[in-house]
Write a protein that holds these residues in place. Structure first.
Motif, PDB file in Angstrom:
ATOM      1  N   THR A  99      11.989 -14.035 -26.881  1.00  0.00           N
ATOM      2  CA  THR A  99      11.544 -12.998 -27.658  1.00  0.00           C
ATOM      3  C   THR A  99      10.884 -13.317 -28.602  1.00  0.00           C
ATOM      4  OG1 THR A  99      13.532 -12.142 -26.994  1.00  0.00           O
ATOM      5  CG2 THR A  99      12.515 -11.097 -29.410  1.00  0.00           C
ATOM      6  N   PHE A 100       9.389 -12.461 -29.657  1.00  0.00           N
ATOM      7  CA  PHE A 100       9.223 -13.047 -30.734  1.00  0.00           C
ATOM      8  C   PHE A 100       8.846 -12.068 -31.363  1.00  0.00           C
ATOM      9  CE2 PHE A 100       7.130 -14.203 -26.563  1.00  0.00           C
ATOM     10  CZ  PHE A 100       6.861 -15.967 -27.380  1.00  0.00           C
ATOM     11  N   ARG A 101       9.293 -11.608 -33.110  1.00  0.00           N
ATOM     12  CA  ARG A 101       8.575 -10.973 -33.944  1.00  0.00           C
ATOM     13  C   ARG A 101       7.051 -11.187 -34.375  1.00  0.00           C
ATOM     14  NH1 ARG A 101      13.826 -12.464 -37.218  1.00  0.00           N
ATOM     15  NH2 ARG A 101      15.289 -12.187 -35.381  1.00  0.00           N
ATOM     16  N   VAL A 102       6.329  -9.390 -33.924  1.00  0.00           N
ATOM     17  CA  VAL A 102       5.378  -9.392 -34.116  1.00  0.00           C
ATOM     18  C   VAL A 102       4.542  -8.470 -34.697  1.00  0.00           C
ATOM     19  CG1 VAL A 102       3.177  -8.761 -33.288  1.00  0.00           C
ATOM     20  CG2 VAL A 102       4.864 -10.359 -31.980  1.00  0.00           C
ATOM     21  N   PRO A 103       3.750  -8.345 -36.436  1.00  0.00           N
ATOM     22  CA  PRO A 103       3.708  -7.974 -37.438  1.00  0.00           C
ATOM     23  C   PRO A 103       3.312  -6.627 -36.337  1.00  0.00           C
ATOM     24  CG  PRO A 103       2.904  -9.692 -37.862  1.00  0.00           C
ATOM     25  CD  PRO A 103       2.732  -9.570 -36.246  1.00  0.00           C
ATOM     26  N   GLU A 104       3.711  -5.111 -36.573  1.00  0.00           N
ATOM     27  CA  GLU A 104       3.628  -3.570 -35.919  1.00  0.00           C
ATOM     28  C   GLU A 104       1.779  -3.659 -35.775  1.00  0.00           C
ATOM     29  OE1 GLU A 104       3.777  -1.132 -35.017  1.00  0.00           O
ATOM     30  OE2 GLU A 104       6.587  -2.750 -35.168  1.00  0.00           O
ATOM     31  N   GLY A 105       0.683  -3.650 -36.227  1.00  0.00           N
ATOM     32  CA  GLY A 105      -0.367  -3.913 -35.964  1.00  0.00           C
ATOM     33  C   GLY A 105      -0.898  -4.459 -35.294  1.00  0.00           C
ATOM     34  N   ALA A 106      -0.315  -5.529 -34.928  1.00  0.00           N
ATOM     35  CA  ALA A 106      -0.624  -7.153 -34.019  1.00  0.00           C
ATOM     36  C   ALA A 106      -1.490  -6.746 -32.577  1.00  0.00           C
ATOM     37  CB  ALA A 106      -0.007  -8.097 -34.042  1.00  0.00           C
ATOM     38  N   ARG A 107      -2.504  -6.810 -32.130  1.00  0.00           N
ATOM     39  CA  ARG A 107      -2.858  -7.139 -30.884  1.00  0.00           C
ATOM     40  C   ARG A 107      -2.557  -8.664 -30.301  1.00  0.00           C
ATOM     41  NH1 ARG A 107      -8.430  -6.843 -31.395  1.00  0.00           N
ATOM     42  NH2 ARG A 107      -8.624  -6.971 -29.488  1.00  0.00           N
ATOM     43  N   LEU A 108      -1.558  -8.622 -29.087  1.00  0.00           N
ATOM     44  CA  LEU A 108      -1.437  -9.295 -28.336  1.00  0.00           C
ATOM     45  C   LEU A 108      -2.574 -10.057 -27.447  1.00  0.00           C
ATOM     46  CD1 LEU A 108       1.951  -8.706 -26.807  1.00  0.00           C
ATOM     47  CD2 LEU A 108       1.366  -9.760 -29.338  1.00  0.00           C
ATOM     48  N   ALA A 109      -2.248 -11.163 -27.916  1.00  0.00           N
ATOM     49  CA  ALA A 109      -3.655 -12.429 -26.921  1.00  0.00           C
ATOM     50  C   ALA A 109      -3.594 -13.198 -25.448  1.00  0.00           C
ATOM     51  CB  ALA A 109      -4.730 -12.640 -28.263  1.00  0.00           C
ATOM     52  N   ALA A 110      -2.540 -14.441 -26.438  1.00  0.00           N
ATOM     53  CA  ALA A 110      -2.197 -14.741 -25.025  1.00  0.00           C
ATOM     54  C   ALA A 110      -0.754 -15.700 -25.332  1.00  0.00           C
ATOM     55  CB  ALA A 110      -3.508 -15.959 -25.420  1.00  0.00           C
ATOM     56  N   VAL A 111      -0.749 -16.175 -24.428  1.00  0.00           N
ATOM     57  CA  VAL A 111       0.364 -16.857 -24.014  1.00  0.00           C
ATOM     58  C   VAL A 111       0.376 -18.136 -23.672  1.00  0.00           C
ATOM     59  CG1 VAL A 111       3.004 -16.884 -23.644  1.00  0.00           C
ATOM     60  CG2 VAL A 111       2.141 -15.192 -23.412  1.00  0.00           C
ATOM     61  N   GLN A 112       1.683 -18.960 -24.483  1.00  0.00           N
ATOM     62  CA  GLN A 112       1.375 -20.637 -24.459  1.00  0.00           C
ATOM     63  C   GLN A 112       2.630 -21.400 -24.059  1.00  0.00           C
ATOM     64  OE1 GLN A 112      -1.414 -23.121 -26.905  1.00  0.00           O
ATOM     65  NE2 GLN A 112      -3.345 -21.865 -25.459  1.00  0.00           N
ATOM     66  N   PHE A 113       2.901 -21.946 -23.212  1.00  0.00           N
ATOM     67  CA  PHE A 113       3.802 -22.855 -23.406  1.00  0.00           C
ATOM     68  C   PHE A 113       3.545 -24.263 -23.198  1.00  0.00           C
ATOM     69  CE2 PHE A 113       8.291 -24.414 -21.045  1.00  0.00           C
ATOM     70  CZ  PHE A 113       8.960 -23.518 -21.650  1.00  0.00           C
ATOM     71  N   ALA A 114       4.592 -25.547 -23.650  1.00  0.00           N
ATOM     72  CA  ALA A 114       4.531 -27.036 -23.664  1.00  0.00           C
ATOM     73  C   ALA A 114       5.845 -27.529 -23.622  1.00  0.00           C
ATOM     74  CB  ALA A 114       3.500 -27.315 -24.464  1.00  0.00           C
ATOM     75  N   LEU A 115       5.899 -28.540 -22.840  1.00  0.00           N
ATOM     76  CA  LEU A 115       7.424 -29.113 -22.971  1.00  0.00           C
ATOM     77  C   LEU A 115       7.601 -29.613 -24.104  1.00  0.00           C
ATOM     78  CD1 LEU A 115       7.589 -30.502 -19.012  1.00  0.00           C
ATOM     79  CD2 LEU A 115       8.414 -28.560 -19.730  1.00  0.00           C
ATOM     80  N   GLU A 116       8.280 -30.522 -24.195  1.00  0.00           N
ATOM     81  CA  GLU A 116       8.688 -31.296 -25.856  1.00  0.00           C
ATOM     82  C   GLU A 116       9.194 -30.492 -26.672  1.00  0.00           C
ATOM     83  OE1 GLU A 116      10.151 -34.366 -24.631  1.00  0.00           O
ATOM     84  OE2 GLU A 116       8.793 -33.827 -22.309  1.00  0.00           O
ATOM     85  N   ALA A 117       9.937 -28.821 -26.681  1.00  0.00           N
ATOM     86  CA  ALA A 117       9.747 -28.392 -27.443  1.00  0.00           C
ATOM     87  C   ALA A 117       8.683 -27.625 -28.763  1.00  0.00           C
ATOM     88  CB  ALA A 117      10.878 -28.588 -28.709  1.00  0.00           C
ATOM     89  N   GLY A 118       7.580 -27.605 -26.960  1.00  0.00           N
ATOM     90  CA  GLY A 118       6.300 -27.166 -27.335  1.00  0.00           C
ATOM     91  C   GLY A 118       5.645 -27.861 -27.832  1.00  0.00           C
ATOM     92  N   LEU A 119       5.943 -28.984 -27.840  1.00  0.00           N
ATOM     93  CA  LEU A 119       5.470 -30.490 -28.433  1.00  0.00           C
ATOM     94  C   LEU A 119       4.019 -31.532 -27.411  1.00  0.00           C
ATOM     95  CD1 LEU A 119       7.222 -31.439 -31.834  1.00  0.00           C
ATOM     96  CD2 LEU A 119       5.342 -30.247 -31.598  1.00  0.00           C
ATOM     97  N   GLY A 120       4.598 -31.436 -25.598  1.00  0.00           N
ATOM     98  CA  GLY A 120       4.008 -31.779 -25.066  1.00  0.00           C
ATOM     99  C   GLY A 120       2.366 -31.895 -24.720  1.00  0.00           C
ATOM    100  N   ASP A 121       1.937 -32.742 -24.451  1.00  0.00           N
ATOM    101  CA  ASP A 121       0.420 -33.138 -24.539  1.00  0.00           C
ATOM    102  C   ASP A 121      -0.421 -31.781 -22.956  1.00  0.00           C
ATOM    103  OD1 ASP A 121       0.414 -35.005 -25.846  1.00  0.00           O
ATOM    104  OD2 ASP A 121       0.528 -36.404 -24.933  1.00  0.00           O
TER     105      ASP A 121
END
Length: 152
Positions: free
Chosen positions: A122-144
């Motif tokens: 889940t993500f909290r996003v401001p009302e007018g924000a237009r979504l553009a992309a999703v990213q996923f990385a290992l190591e709690a998001g810090l992976g190479d």
């Protein structure tokens, strides 16, 4: 699509990649971890927008399927590993919060080799924000190794 930026460049590269047309829902990305034998296949299965409300913000739920294709156990936090970007390049971190979309991935996912888990981040996003992309990385998001999915 995979990107292999260095840890310190990861955030800068992530912002530059927003809207780069690197894939969409349903695409599976294989990510290598920092430990030998650590490998995870990540599939963006669905985006639910809106998936509820949190005060003045809307909730967005990103469905993910995680499969440990490596030779060592996988343990990580999907909410920390995932980021959502809007069309202005703002980055939103995943939060552990229920939504109307369905079952959330647990706060910590533990998978033996060959194991899999599916659910929403889940993500909290401001009302007018237009979504553009999703990213996923290992190591709690810090992976190479970073998986990137552009959103329509």
């Amino acid at each position: 699509m995979r990107h292999r930026p260095g840890r310190l460049l990861g955030v800068l590269v992530a912002v530059l990649l927003v809207g780069a047309g690197t894939g969409g829902s349903g695409e599976t990305v294989s990510l290598d971890g920092d430990r030998p034998g650590e490998r995870l296949d990540v599939t963006l299965t669905r985006v639910v927008d809106p998936a509820g409300r949190a005060g003045a913000e809307r909730l967005v739920a990103v469905g993910l399927r995680l499969e440990n294709t490596g030779t060592v156990p996988y343990e990580d936090s999907p909410a920390a590993a995932a980021h959502l970007f809007d069309a202005e390049g703002r980055r939103f971190a995943g939060v552990d919060a229920p939504t109307d979309a369905g079952e959330s991935l647990p706060g910590t996912v533990r998978l033996a080799p060959g194991g899999s888990a599916s659910g929403f981040v889940t993500f909290r996003v401001p009302e007018g924000a237009r979504l553009a992309a999703v990213q996923f990385a290992l190591e709690a998001g810090l992976g190479d190794d970073v998986g990137h999915w552009s959103l329509p």
